[in-house]
Enzyme design. Structure first.
Site, PDB file in Angstrom:
ATOM      1  N   LYS A  46       0.370  -1.141  -0.192  1.00 64.15           N
ATOM      2  CA  LYS A  46      -0.088   0.093  -0.113  1.00 64.15           C
ATOM      3  C   LYS A  46       1.008   1.466   0.230  1.00 64.15           C
ATOM      4  CE  LYS A  46      -3.718   2.831   0.142  1.00 64.15           C
ATOM      5  NZ  LYS A  46      -4.144   3.294  -0.915  1.00 64.15           N
ATOM      6  N   GLY A  47       0.208   2.648  -0.696  1.00 62.30           N
ATOM      7  CA  GLY A  47       1.403   3.532  -0.819  1.00 62.30           C
ATOM      8  C   GLY A  47       1.926   4.030   0.343  1.00 62.30           C
ATOM      9  N   GLY A  73      -7.784   7.301  -1.039  1.00 64.75           N
ATOM     10  CA  GLY A  73      -6.999   8.344  -0.529  1.00 64.75           C
ATOM     11  C   GLY A  73      -5.347   8.679   0.001  1.00 64.75           C
ATOM     12  N   CYS A 131      -2.156   8.660  -8.596  1.00 63.55           N
ATOM     13  CA  CYS A 131      -3.628   8.422  -7.150  1.00 63.55           C
ATOM     14  C   CYS A 131      -4.676   9.849  -7.737  1.00 63.55           C
ATOM     15  CB  CYS A 131      -2.791   8.679  -6.003  1.00 63.55           C
ATOM     16  SG  CYS A 131      -4.819   8.140  -5.435  1.00 63.55           S
ATOM     17  N   LYS A 166       4.724   4.905 -12.068  1.00 62.56           N
ATOM     18  CA  LYS A 166       3.830   4.335 -12.480  1.00 62.56           C
ATOM     19  C   LYS A 166       2.554   5.498 -12.402  1.00 62.56           C
ATOM     20  CE  LYS A 166      -0.280   1.832 -10.226  1.00 62.56           C
ATOM     21  NZ  LYS A 166      -0.991   0.598  -8.522  1.00 62.56           N
ATOM     22  N   ILE A 192      -1.701   0.506 -15.323  1.00 61.60           N
ATOM     23  CA  ILE A 192      -1.589   1.639 -15.189  1.00 61.60           C
ATOM     24  C   ILE A 192      -2.517   1.565 -13.959  1.00 61.60           C
ATOM     25  CG2 ILE A 192      -2.670   2.227 -17.438  1.00 61.60           C
ATOM     26  CD1 ILE A 192      -5.440   1.233 -16.803  1.00 61.60           C
ATOM     27  N   THR A 194      -5.825   3.979 -11.552  1.00 65.33           N
ATOM     28  CA  THR A 194      -7.470   3.692 -11.806  1.00 65.33           C
ATOM     29  C   THR A 194      -7.346   5.256 -13.010  1.00 65.33           C
ATOM     30  OG1 THR A 194      -7.915   5.010  -9.968  1.00 65.33           O
ATOM     31  CG2 THR A 194      -7.439   1.884 -10.255  1.00 65.33           C
ATOM     32  N   GLY A 245      -7.429  -5.439 -14.224  1.00 63.53           N
ATOM     33  CA  GLY A 245      -8.247  -6.041 -14.577  1.00 63.53           C
ATOM     34  C   GLY A 245      -7.645  -7.810 -14.950  1.00 63.53           C
TER      35      GLY A 245
END
Ligand SMILES: Cc1cc2nc3c(=O)[nH]c(=O)nc-3n(C[C@H](O)[C@H](O)[C@H](O)COP(=O)(O)O)c2cc1C
Length: 307
Positions: A46-47, A73, A131, A166, A192, A194, A245
């Site tokens: 997780k970031g 967020g 993000c 990213k 990619i 989102t 996906g």
């Protein structure tokens, strides 16, 4: 496991090309009791930001056709807690750790990169300039070549770790951004993140997410992601880690053929947290049966004159 699946991404060598995507597999440690995470090519955690973040107001996820929206967020425990409490567990588990970092300025990205440079057990940094769910930084760094290369250079200058940048699918000219981060010293590109989306409850007439908009992920975005990997592959010389996906071996092969050298599995983890390890097994079987390596498939889509 044999080394038939091993992949080299610039200076980063992974035992296999299947990585769990940031934000969809926690910090990896949550899965210790029911799977062997050391069998994954890597875990993109997780970031992580310099300070802990609480993230956006709930609800923060909702289901959509063929996917989901999230507006987390970048809620996370922050650098200190991650390094002091989580990294020792990940090391013990034998995980290949890719640290996804998030900053609101070039300087914050550089500070994080400098600090992670000396943390034992970090295999690579993944720089999140994409993000869609934060007001500062995030996608804003990822939509122009100038800012994308600025962040990349700031990180590159202060770390000897492999740097993966990213990308956001919302950049107008993604191949151009790919070239910009390559020229700024990125070892690899992951793509990619989102797409910004929105869903409305027609009974209450309210948005279904507390933050109104969120990031769309899951099978719904796969053809868009495959198309973008295909386009960026033709523009850059550094390896691409594809995602969007992916839910089975066939999807992974599709990304390889489009130009990805490795992949990340994201939203699919929410339906089956062991899916990525299952795909590792299936990919090994596939490669052994054909006497090939994943690298033999990269960019091998047959499009006649167009490629
Ligand atoms: C709930 C959730 C949280 C996410 N958090 C992050 C994050 O912290 N950093 C990041 O770079 N990407 C984050 N992502 C994006 C994913 O890593 C991935 O790029 C995206 O979901 C597309 O892959 P998928 O369709 O397989 O999920 C998140 C995605 C989801 C669904």
């Amino acid at each position: 496991m044999s080394d038939i699946l091993a992949v080299q991404l610039g200076s980063l060598r992974l035992a296999n090309p299947i990585i769990t995507a940031s934000g969809t597999f926690g910090y990896g440690v949550e899965y210790a009791d029911f799977m062997d995470v050391s069998r994954l090519g890597g875990i993109s955690v997780k970031g992580i930001s310099l300070e802990p973040r609480v993230g956006n107001p709930p609800p923060r996820v909702c289901e959509t056709p063929g996917g989901m929206l999230n507006s987390i967020g970048l809620a996370n425990i922050g650098y200190d807690a991650f390094v002091d409490r989580t990294m020792p567990v990940l090391r013990q588990m034998g995980a290949t750790v890719i640290v996804n970092i998030y900053g609101t300025s070039h300087d914050e990205f550089a500070q994080l990169a400098r600090r992670f440079d000396t943390v034992e057990g970090v295999a690579a940094l993944e720089v999140n300039i994409s993000c869609p769910n934060v007001k500062e930084g995030g996608i804003h760094f990822g939509v122009s070549g100038k800012s994308a290369s600025g962040v990349t250079r700031a990180v590159r200058e202060v770390t000897s770790l492999p740097v993966i940048v990213k990308l956001s699918p919302e950049a107008l000219d993604l191949p151009d951004i790919g070239k910009a981060v390559q020229d700024a010293g990125a070892d690899a590109i992951s793509m990619i993140n989102t797409f910004r989306g929105m869903s409305i409850d027609v009974e209450t007439r309210k948005p279904r997410l507390g933050a109104v908009m969120g990031g769309l992920s899951g099978p719904a975005i796969r053809p868009l992601a495959v198309r973008m990997v295909y386009q960026v592959y033709q523009a850059v010389n550094i390896p691409i880690i594809g995602m969007g996906g992916i839910a089975c071996l066939r999807d992974v092969l599709e990304f390889f053929l489009a130009g990805a050298s490795a992949v990340q599995v994201g939203t699919a983890n929410f339906t089956d947290p062991t899916i990525a390890v299952k795909i590792v097994d299936e990919l090994e079987e596939y490669c052994v049966a054909r006497g090939i390596r994943p690298a033999d498939l990269v960019g091998k889509v047959e499009v006649g004159e167009a490629k």
